[in-house]
Design a protein around this motif. Sequence first.
Motif, mmCIF file in Angstrom:
data_model
loop_
_atom_site.group_PDB
_atom_site.id
_atom_site.type_symbol
_atom_site.label_atom_id
_atom_site.label_comp_id
_atom_site.label_asym_id
_atom_site.label_seq_id
_atom_site.Cartn_x
_atom_site.Cartn_y
_atom_site.Cartn_z
ATOM 1 N N ALA A 24 0.831 -1.205 0.000
ATOM 2 C CA ALA A 24 0.000 0.000 0.000
ATOM 3 C C ALA A 24 0.870 1.260 0.000
ATOM 4 C CB ALA A 24 -0.929 0.000 1.212
ATOM 5 N N VAL A 25 1.897 1.280 0.840
ATOM 6 C CA VAL A 25 2.806 2.427 0.873
ATOM 7 C C VAL A 25 3.604 2.490 -0.426
ATOM 8 C CG1 VAL A 25 4.848 3.369 2.026
ATOM 9 C CG2 VAL A 25 2.946 2.485 3.375
ATOM 10 N N CYS A 51 2.719 1.523 -3.326
ATOM 11 C CA CYS A 51 1.891 1.963 -4.452
ATOM 12 C C CYS A 51 1.958 3.479 -4.599
ATOM 13 C CB CYS A 51 0.457 1.503 -4.253
ATOM 14 S SG CYS A 51 -0.650 1.953 -5.595
ATOM 15 N N GLY A 52 1.875 4.193 -3.488
ATOM 16 C CA GLY A 52 1.991 5.646 -3.535
ATOM 17 C C GLY A 52 3.370 6.089 -4.000
ATOM 18 N N LEU A 53 4.407 5.418 -3.509
ATOM 19 C CA LEU A 53 5.771 5.744 -3.928
ATOM 20 C C LEU A 53 5.989 5.432 -5.407
ATOM 21 C CD1 LEU A 53 7.736 4.399 -0.837
ATOM 22 C CD2 LEU A 53 7.325 6.789 -1.453
ATOM 23 N N TYR A 54 5.431 4.307 -5.852
ATOM 24 C CA TYR A 54 5.544 3.902 -7.259
ATOM 25 C C TYR A 54 4.912 4.949 -8.174
ATOM 26 C CZ TYR A 54 4.473 1.140 -11.457
ATOM 27 O OH TYR A 54 4.340 0.695 -12.745
ATOM 28 N N LEU A 55 3.718 5.391 -7.826
ATOM 29 C CA LEU A 55 3.032 6.389 -8.650
ATOM 30 C C LEU A 55 3.747 7.739 -8.619
ATOM 31 C CD1 LEU A 55 -0.669 5.499 -7.857
ATOM 32 C CD2 LEU A 55 0.602 5.013 -9.940
ATOM 33 N N ALA A 56 4.286 8.107 -7.463
ATOM 34 C CA ALA A 56 5.036 9.360 -7.372
ATOM 35 C C ALA A 56 6.299 9.305 -8.232
ATOM 36 C CB ALA A 56 5.397 9.651 -5.919
ATOM 37 N N LEU A 86 4.497 -3.718 -5.519
ATOM 38 C CA LEU A 86 3.053 -3.915 -5.445
ATOM 39 C C LEU A 86 2.655 -5.347 -5.132
ATOM 40 C CD1 LEU A 86 2.053 -1.812 -8.571
ATOM 41 C CD2 LEU A 86 2.171 -1.070 -6.192
#
Length: 113
Positions: free
Chosen positions: A12-13, A15-20, A76
């Motif tokens: 979950a964390v 995923c945010g880092l991946y998108l950023a 992910l």
Amino acid sequence: MGLGSPGALRAAVGCGLYLALLAVLSAGTAALLRSPVASLGLLIPLLCFVAPILGSDSAIQPVTRFLPDAAGQQILHTVRDDGLAPWTGLAVLALWAAAVACAGWRVMERRDA
């Protein structure tokens, strides 16, 4: 599956880092190429088609796992597959993003000075 499941909080964390990091990679590419159409024309095939198509070939798979999308997507997965470790894959994506962002910054400094 909840956040208490093994690897779920990391995913979950991550995923945010991946998108950023994908956003930084995209912004760097847009600055480097100075054209939204050219950057989309490069990034969409690279991120959506190259790794899945070439990743199925076992001879090329050791190379394709270091492409930005294939490396970053490891964060992910809650169960590790034969690719890179989750945080290692995210670090590879971060290196790609940093390299492209630095190149875009340098090009903009020279061209728009």
